[in-house]
Design a protein around this motif. Structure first.
Motif, PDB file in Angstrom:
ATOM      1  N   ASN A  49       1.801  13.113 -14.292  1.00 22.12           N
ATOM      2  CA  ASN A  49       1.684  13.074 -12.833  1.00 22.12           C
ATOM      3  C   ASN A  49       0.248  12.810 -12.395  1.00 22.12           C
ATOM      4  O   ASN A  49       0.007  12.046 -11.459  1.00 22.12           O
TER       5      ASN A  49
ATOM      6  N   LYS B 243      -1.018   9.508 -10.243  1.00 26.31           N
ATOM      7  CA  LYS B 243      -1.767   9.626  -8.987  1.00 26.31           C
ATOM      8  C   LYS B 243      -3.064   8.829  -9.048  1.00 26.31           C
ATOM      9  O   LYS B 243      -3.448   8.174  -8.076  1.00 26.31           O
TER      10      LYS B 243
ATOM     11  N   LYS C  31      -2.244   5.154  -8.665  1.00 25.10           N
ATOM     12  CA  LYS C  31      -1.934   4.826  -7.271  1.00 25.10           C
ATOM     13  C   LYS C  31      -3.215   4.728  -6.438  1.00 25.10           C
ATOM     14  O   LYS C  31      -3.338   3.840  -5.602  1.00 25.10           O
ATOM     15  N   LYS C  32      -4.155   5.621  -6.685  1.00 28.03           N
ATOM     16  CA  LYS C  32      -5.444   5.563  -5.970  1.00 28.03           C
ATOM     17  C   LYS C  32      -6.192   4.274  -6.303  1.00 28.03           C
ATOM     18  O   LYS C  32      -6.759   3.633  -5.436  1.00 28.03           O
TER      19      LYS C  32
END
Length: 94
Positions: free
Chosen positions: A80, A84, A87-88
């Motif tokens: 996870n 993240k 995605k950033k």
């Protein structure tokens, strides 16, 4: 041994297990479950404890279930966290 010391050791082992399980190297989390299994077999075969086979098997199964469960949850936390970060990074490119 005092019950508080036992509880402290258990909490420390689970904290180290969680820490090792969340590292990038996936096999670090297998160190403690293997060591737990070997330790229980060692203290049983050397006569440090006099447990029945049923109790030994139960301790191994329950302990391994908790430790491997922490290993799996640590891997999910790392996955996870990595998603993240990706995605950033993609959001900054666009």
């Amino acid at each position: 041994m005092n019950d508080w010391y036992r509880l402290g050791i258990i909490v420390l082992v689970f904290a180290v297990q969680h820490f090792l399980s969340t590292r990038n190297e996936r096999y670090l989390g297998s160190i403690i479950p293997i060591a737990y299994f070997v330790f229980l077999l060692y203290i049983q075969t050397t006569g440090m404890v006099d447990w029945s086979i049923l109790k030994l098997i139960l301790l191994i199964i329950v302990g391994e279930a908790f430790l491997i469960g922490y290993w799996i949850s640590g891997r999910k936390v790392l996955l996870n966290k990595t998603e993240k970060e990706l995605k950033k990074m993609k959001a900054r490119e666009i």
